[in-house]
Enzyme design. Structure first.
Site, PDB file in Angstrom:
ATOM      1  N   ASP A   1       5.834   8.976  10.999  1.00  0.00           N
ATOM      2  CA  ASP A   1       4.490   8.728  10.469  1.00  0.00           C
ATOM      3  C   ASP A   1       3.588   9.949  10.677  1.00  0.00           C
ATOM      4  OD1 ASP A   1       2.500   7.281   9.209  1.00  0.00           O
ATOM      5  OD2 ASP A   1       1.903   6.193  11.016  1.00  0.00           O
TER       6      ASP A   1
ATOM      7  N   ASN B   1       5.170   0.015   1.551  1.00  0.00           N
ATOM      8  CA  ASN B   1       4.676   1.289   1.005  1.00  0.00           C
ATOM      9  C   ASN B   1       4.507   1.279  -0.519  1.00  0.00           C
ATOM     10  OD1 ASN B   1       6.350   3.241   3.572  1.00  0.00           O
ATOM     11  ND2 ASN B   1       4.169   2.760   3.416  1.00  0.00           N
TER      12      ASN B   1
HETATM   13  C1  IPE Z   1       5.508   3.152   8.356  1.00  0.00           C
HETATM   14  O1  IPE Z   1       4.445   4.036   8.149  1.00  0.00           O
HETATM   15  C2  IPE Z   1       6.558   3.348   7.331  1.00  0.00           C
HETATM   16  C3  IPE Z   1       7.209   4.662   7.304  1.00  0.00           C
HETATM   17  C4  IPE Z   1       7.042   5.653   8.139  1.00  0.00           C
HETATM   18  C5  IPE Z   1       8.120   4.831   6.233  1.00  0.00           C
HETATM   19  P1  IPE Z   1       3.095   3.571   7.474  1.00  0.00           P
HETATM   20  O2  IPE Z   1       2.175   4.729   7.578  1.00  0.00           O
HETATM   21  O3  IPE Z   1       3.354   3.024   6.129  1.00  0.00           O
HETATM   22  O4  IPE Z   1       2.642   2.393   8.453  1.00  0.00           O
HETATM   23  P2  IPE Z   1       1.294   1.567   8.539  1.00  0.00           P
HETATM   24  O5  IPE Z   1       1.080   0.891   7.233  1.00  0.00           O
HETATM   25  O6  IPE Z   1       0.196   2.557   8.841  1.00  0.00           O
HETATM   26  O7  IPE Z   1       1.491   0.627   9.671  1.00  0.00           O
HETATM   27  C1  IPE Z   2       4.709   8.640   6.727  1.00  0.00           C
HETATM   28  O1  IPE Z   2       3.539   9.366   6.632  1.00  0.00           O
HETATM   29  C2  IPE Z   2       5.554   8.737   5.481  1.00  0.00           C
HETATM   30  C3  IPE Z   2       5.633   7.487   4.681  1.00  0.00           C
HETATM   31  C4  IPE Z   2       5.114   6.356   5.008  1.00  0.00           C
HETATM   32  C5  IPE Z   2       6.378   7.579   3.460  1.00  0.00           C
HETATM   33  P1  IPE Z   2       2.241   8.737   5.994  1.00  0.00           P
HETATM   34  O2  IPE Z   2       2.245   9.022   4.535  1.00  0.00           O
HETATM   35  O3  IPE Z   2       2.084   7.316   6.367  1.00  0.00           O
HETATM   36  O4  IPE Z   2       1.124   9.614   6.705  1.00  0.00           O
HETATM   37  P2  IPE Z   2      -0.297   9.113   7.218  1.00  0.00           P
HETATM   38  O5  IPE Z   2      -0.071   7.944   8.109  1.00  0.00           O
HETATM   39  O6  IPE Z   2      -1.094   8.769   6.007  1.00  0.00           O
HETATM   40  O7  IPE Z   2      -0.830  10.310   7.939  1.00  0.00           O
HETATM   41 MG    MG Z   3       1.180   6.344   7.915  1.00  0.00          MG
END
Ligand code: IPE
Ligand code: IPE
Ligand code: MG
Length: 249
Positions: A19, A67
Site C-alpha cells: 500500500d 479496488n
Molecule cells: C489494499 O489497499 C489492497 C491492495 C494493496 C491491493 P487499499 O489501499 O485498497 O486499502 P484500503 O481501501 O485503503 O483499506
Molecule cells: C496500493 O497503493 C496499490 C493498489 C491498491 C493497487 P494505493 O494505490 O492504495 O496507494 P495509496 O493508498 O492511495 O497511497
Molecule cells: Mg491504499
C-alpha cells in the site's frame, strides 16, 4: 545462534499488502499511475530478495475486490500494468524456478489478462524454488465463501454431513491450502488494517505494519520486518514458559 535456529526464525511464507503507491506519487506531485509503476519495481526487488533469502512463499496483494471502486482510469491503468508486467517478467521468474499463481476471482478480468495468467501458471507449474502468489480481484470474504460453496456441494450430494465440517476442512478449501500458512504479514503505507486480505489464513500470522510507502520498500526495510519477526515469541495459545520448554525438548 546455530544456523538451524537462525533459519527457524526466517518466515516460510510472507504475505504483503503493498500500500501507498498513490501517496508516494502525490508527495512528488506525480500522477498516481507513476506510483503504481514504481510499485512494480519494488515488487521485482522484493521477489528477488525473498528468493535469495530462501523464503518458501510470497503472497502479494495487488488488487482487491474493493479496488474496482476506484476511478475507471486508474482501474484501467492497473489492468494494463498487470498485463505488461506479467508479459515482461514471466520468463525471468521461470528461469529462477519460481512458481507463479494468481488467487482471486479472475472472471472479472479482461480476456487477455485471463489468458496471460493461465499461461504464466502453466509455464511455471513444475517450478519449486519459491511460490509467488499474486492476489488479484481477491477478497478474504470471497475466499471463505468459495470454500464453503465447495463444501456445501459435498453436503448436497450426501458425501458428507453438516456435522463433518471442521476448521481443517475449510482450511483445505481456501486459497493457499497447499502452502505453509503465512507466518509474517507486512502492510506498508501506514494503515493498520487487513482490508479483506487473507482473513482465514492470517489467524495466527505475525503482523507487521510500516509507514514506508510501497515504492520505497526495499531489501533494507524488508530486513527490518524480518528482524521484528525473528524477535517475536510465537505462543499459539500456550504460555511463554511452555514455548521455551518445547524448544529445549
Ligand atoms: C489494499 O489497499 C489492497 C491492495 C494493496 C491491493 P487499499 O489501499 O485498497 O486499502 P484500503 O481501501 O485503503 O483499506
Ligand atoms: C496500493 O497503493 C496499490 C493498489 C491498491 C493497487 P494505493 O494505490 O492504495 O496507494 P495509496 O493508498 O492511495 O497511497
Ligand atoms: Mg491504499
Amino acid at each position: 545462534m546455530t544456523s538451524t535456529e537462525k533459519s527457524n526464525r526466517l518466515p516460510q511464507h510472507i504475505a504483503i499488502i503493498m500500500d501507498g503507491n498513490g501517496r508516494w506519487a502525490r508527495a512528488r506531485m506525480l500522477p498516481r499511475y507513476v506510483g503504481h509503476r514504481e510499485g512494480v519495481k519494488a515488487v521485482r526487488k522484493i521477489v528477488e530478495a525473498c528468493h535469495n533469502k530462501g523464503i518458501r512463499a510470497l503472497t502479494l496483494f495487488a488488487f482487491s475486490s474493493e479496488n474496482w471502486r476506484r476511478p475507471r482510469d486508474e482501474v484501467g491503468l492497473l489492468m494494463d500494468l498487470f498485463i505488461r508486467t506479467l508479459k515482461k517478467e514471466i520468463e525471468n521468474l521461470h528461469r529462477n524456478g519460481i512458481r507463479v499463481r494468481i488467487i482471486g476471482e479472475r472472471d472479472a478480468f479482461p480476456k487477455r489478462l485471463r489468458e496471460l495468467i493461465a499461461e504464466a501458471e502453466d509455464k511455471t507449474r513444475a517450478n519449486a524454488s519459491m511460490d509467488l502468489v499474486i492476489a488479484a480481484n481477491y477478497g478474504g470474504q470471497w475466499d471463505i465463501s468459495q470454500a464453503l460453496r465447495v463444501i456445501a456441494g459435498r453436503v448436497a450430494t450426501g458425501e458428507i454431513q453438516p456435522e463433518d465440517i471442521t476448521p481443517d476442512m475449510i482450511a483445505g478449501e481456501v486459497s493457499l491450502a497447499d502452502l505453509p500458512e503465512p507466518d509474517l504479514f507486512i502492510r506498508t503505507g501506514g494503515e493498520q488494517r487487513i482490508s479483506n486480505f487473507l482473513l482465514w489464513q492470517l489467524a495466527y500470522t505475525e503482523l507487521y505494519f510500516t509507514d514506508v510507502l510501497w515504492p520505497a520498500f526495499n531489501e533494507h526495510t524488508l530486513d527490518e520486518a524480518l528482524q521484528s519477526f525473528a524477535s517475536r515469541q510465537r505462543r499459539f495459545g500456550r504460555t511463554g514458559d511452555q514455548v521455551e520448554q518445547l524448544k529445549g525438548a
